[in-house]
Design an enzyme around this catalytic site. Sequence first.
Site, short mmCIF file in Angstrom:
data_model
loop_
_atom_site.label_atom_id
_atom_site.label_comp_id
_atom_site.label_asym_id
_atom_site.label_seq_id
_atom_site.Cartn_x
_atom_site.Cartn_y
_atom_site.Cartn_z
N LYS A 184 -78.11 -21.06 52.33
CA LYS A 184 -76.93 -21.17 53.20
C LYS A 184 -75.95 -20.11 52.71
O LYS A 184 -75.19 -20.33 51.77
CB LYS A 184 -76.35 -22.59 53.09
N GLU A 260 -72.44 -22.39 39.36
CA GLU A 260 -71.63 -21.27 38.87
C GLU A 260 -70.32 -21.34 39.64
O GLU A 260 -70.30 -21.06 40.83
CB GLU A 260 -72.33 -19.93 39.15
N CYS A 294 -65.74 -13.52 40.12
CA CYS A 294 -65.55 -14.73 39.32
C CYS A 294 -65.26 -14.39 37.87
O CYS A 294 -64.58 -15.13 37.18
CB CYS A 294 -66.77 -15.62 39.43
N GLU A 393 -56.92 -20.02 39.64
CA GLU A 393 -57.73 -18.86 40.04
C GLU A 393 -57.17 -18.30 41.35
O GLU A 393 -57.10 -19.00 42.35
CB GLU A 393 -59.19 -19.29 40.24
P1 NAI Z 1 -66.57 -21.87 48.48
O1 NAI Z 1 -66.79 -22.96 47.48
O2 NAI Z 1 -65.49 -22.00 49.45
O3 NAI Z 1 -67.90 -21.64 49.32
C1 NAI Z 1 -69.13 -21.34 48.73
C2 NAI Z 1 -70.24 -21.81 49.63
O4 NAI Z 1 -70.23 -23.23 49.70
C3 NAI Z 1 -70.15 -21.32 51.07
O5 NAI Z 1 -71.45 -20.98 51.52
C4 NAI Z 1 -69.61 -22.53 51.79
O6 NAI Z 1 -69.96 -22.57 53.16
C5 NAI Z 1 -70.27 -23.66 51.04
N1 NAI Z 1 -69.58 -24.93 51.15
C6 NAI Z 1 -68.25 -25.16 51.28
N2 NAI Z 1 -68.00 -26.49 51.36
C7 NAI Z 1 -69.20 -27.12 51.27
C8 NAI Z 1 -69.61 -28.48 51.30
N3 NAI Z 1 -68.73 -29.48 51.43
N4 NAI Z 1 -70.92 -28.75 51.16
C9 NAI Z 1 -71.82 -27.76 51.01
N5 NAI Z 1 -71.50 -26.46 51.02
C10 NAI Z 1 -70.20 -26.14 51.12
O7 NAI Z 1 -66.42 -20.55 47.61
P2 NAI Z 1 -66.05 -19.10 48.15
O8 NAI Z 1 -64.63 -19.11 48.58
O9 NAI Z 1 -67.10 -18.65 49.09
O10 NAI Z 1 -66.22 -18.23 46.83
C11 NAI Z 1 -65.20 -18.03 45.90
C12 NAI Z 1 -65.40 -18.92 44.69
O11 NAI Z 1 -66.68 -18.71 44.12
C13 NAI Z 1 -64.43 -18.62 43.58
O12 NAI Z 1 -63.95 -19.83 43.06
C14 NAI Z 1 -65.27 -17.91 42.53
O13 NAI Z 1 -64.78 -18.00 41.25
C15 NAI Z 1 -66.58 -18.56 42.70
N6 NAI Z 1 -67.64 -17.71 42.20
C16 NAI Z 1 -68.25 -18.04 41.01
C17 NAI Z 1 -69.21 -17.21 40.45
C18 NAI Z 1 -69.89 -17.57 39.17
O14 NAI Z 1 -70.92 -16.97 38.87
N7 NAI Z 1 -69.40 -18.50 38.39
C19 NAI Z 1 -69.58 -15.96 41.11
C20 NAI Z 1 -68.88 -15.70 42.34
C21 NAI Z 1 -67.94 -16.57 42.85
#
Ligand code: NAI
Length: 489
Positions: A184, A260, A294, A393
Amino acid sequence: MMASVTAETKTMDCLHFINGKYCSSVDHKTFENINPATEEVIGTVAEGGKKEIDLAVTAARKALNGPWKEISTQERSKIIRRIGDIILKRIDELAMLETLDTGKPLWLAKQLDIPRAAYNFHFFADYMISVGTEAYEQDNIAINYAVRRPVGVVGLINPWNLPLLLLTWKLAPCLAAGNTAVMKPAEWTPMTATLLGEICKEAGVPDGVVNIVHGFGPDSAGAALSEHPDVDAISFTGETSTGTVIMQSAAKTLKKLSYELGGKNPNIIFADSDLDEVIETTIKSSFINQGEVCLSGSRIYVERPVLDAFMEKFVQKTKELTVGDPLDPNSKVGALISKEHYERVSSYLKIAREEGGNIVIGGKRPAGLDKGYYLEPTIIAGLDRNSRCVKEEIFGPVVTVLPFDKEEEVIEQANDTHYGLSATIWTNDLRRAHRVARQIEAGIIWVNTWFLRDLRTPFGGMKRSGIGREGGMHSFEFYTELSNICIKL
Ligand code: NAI
Ligand code: MG
């Protein structure tokens, strides 16, 4: 097959990829995809939900117990290698799609995102060949040995900041370990993921092994995937708060989880470090990919004797960063991902002012750029350590700078957070480097560098930055199950 991006229109409609075929949603629902650099619609995206996830999971289950299982490890490795090869062959097209979707500079997509996506497959194609298990002799009583098998059908849920890089960082080990996948992608960045369907097919991946369902998170495809009873594991990268919600959905069927999540990573600069090197890397760790990383070192701590010298050079170099059209090779910083995110990041600038912070540079839309979600690289000083801009963040081109006097003090401040993803320490004192690194609560600690990765090493966060580790054997531990077989002699 998929009509891919055309050079003239720079548009692409994104369909799901289920059981080896591109398809619309059952009810033909779609949503619009927007180029954040122009605010123009660049295509429609099939909006999936429970029905499409059901179809994809069924296909993945069938392929798991069918063709994928029959393929030898050697052959699977070759297929996975070919995926990487095709990605490299199509690098121009994939980089263009990534840039149109995310607003990141094209040179960056070409230099980082797409080559690394290919390398994820090349790395795991090699790595999988040498993965073994354990065996124990129990005197003359018994021998024990473990067999490794795929965990099953795995849901891969991804964010938008490094779309293809992060998706393939999951998909490559997932396939290497013999699983099948339902992915997804983030709703804001569906393009490169869509193309990955036909790339996998061309590489020889059997139908149903790799499935892609587009859609949103809550009450949509993301939720349907994380609560699906026939999905064995979920690997998720995204926000910490989303991780909480997914854990609740996944709890009902006790899925294996790999997380992550977010970070608010300290960048600690001791006075004895090489300041030119510090600045060069700190510019990247602060602003590359618009700060939407991130691992970004968004909390900068500078030892007081070099504070002024650091600030002067850092501000100067930040001023030199050209913000603008991602297709222009001179742009160092592109556009933020979406209107919603632009407003979220901007809201922190207001908070910074209210909290008594001093916006040293940046903090507004660059002159002459009226369209697109552009924000100047921003440095904030003078904040209290407990202010929201230091604690939360922001995930944009915004960093805070705080001075410190003592080693113990900066360690304590660096650890004063719920996050624990990464940290950078700048010092030329060997013993201090080791001493401080051991005390920082983070999964990845860099000394005199940032973002330098060896894919064999453990990658991931502690505290609320993640659960588990990815990379090399750590990825295999997640994507496989072990059975111990005990034979009485
Ligand atoms: P997000 O959490 O809003 O979305 C990520 C994914 O989860 C998307 O595909 C979204 O559609 C899905 N999603 C959202 N709500 C959901 C639910 N209730 N059930 C299932 N799936 C759901 O994150 P975003 O805004 O896309 O990315 C930014 C975040 O990702 C930041 O917090 C960043 O730090 C983190 N991140 C962490 C990394 C790591 O390796 N630790 C690497 C890159 C980003
Ligand atoms: Mg987009």
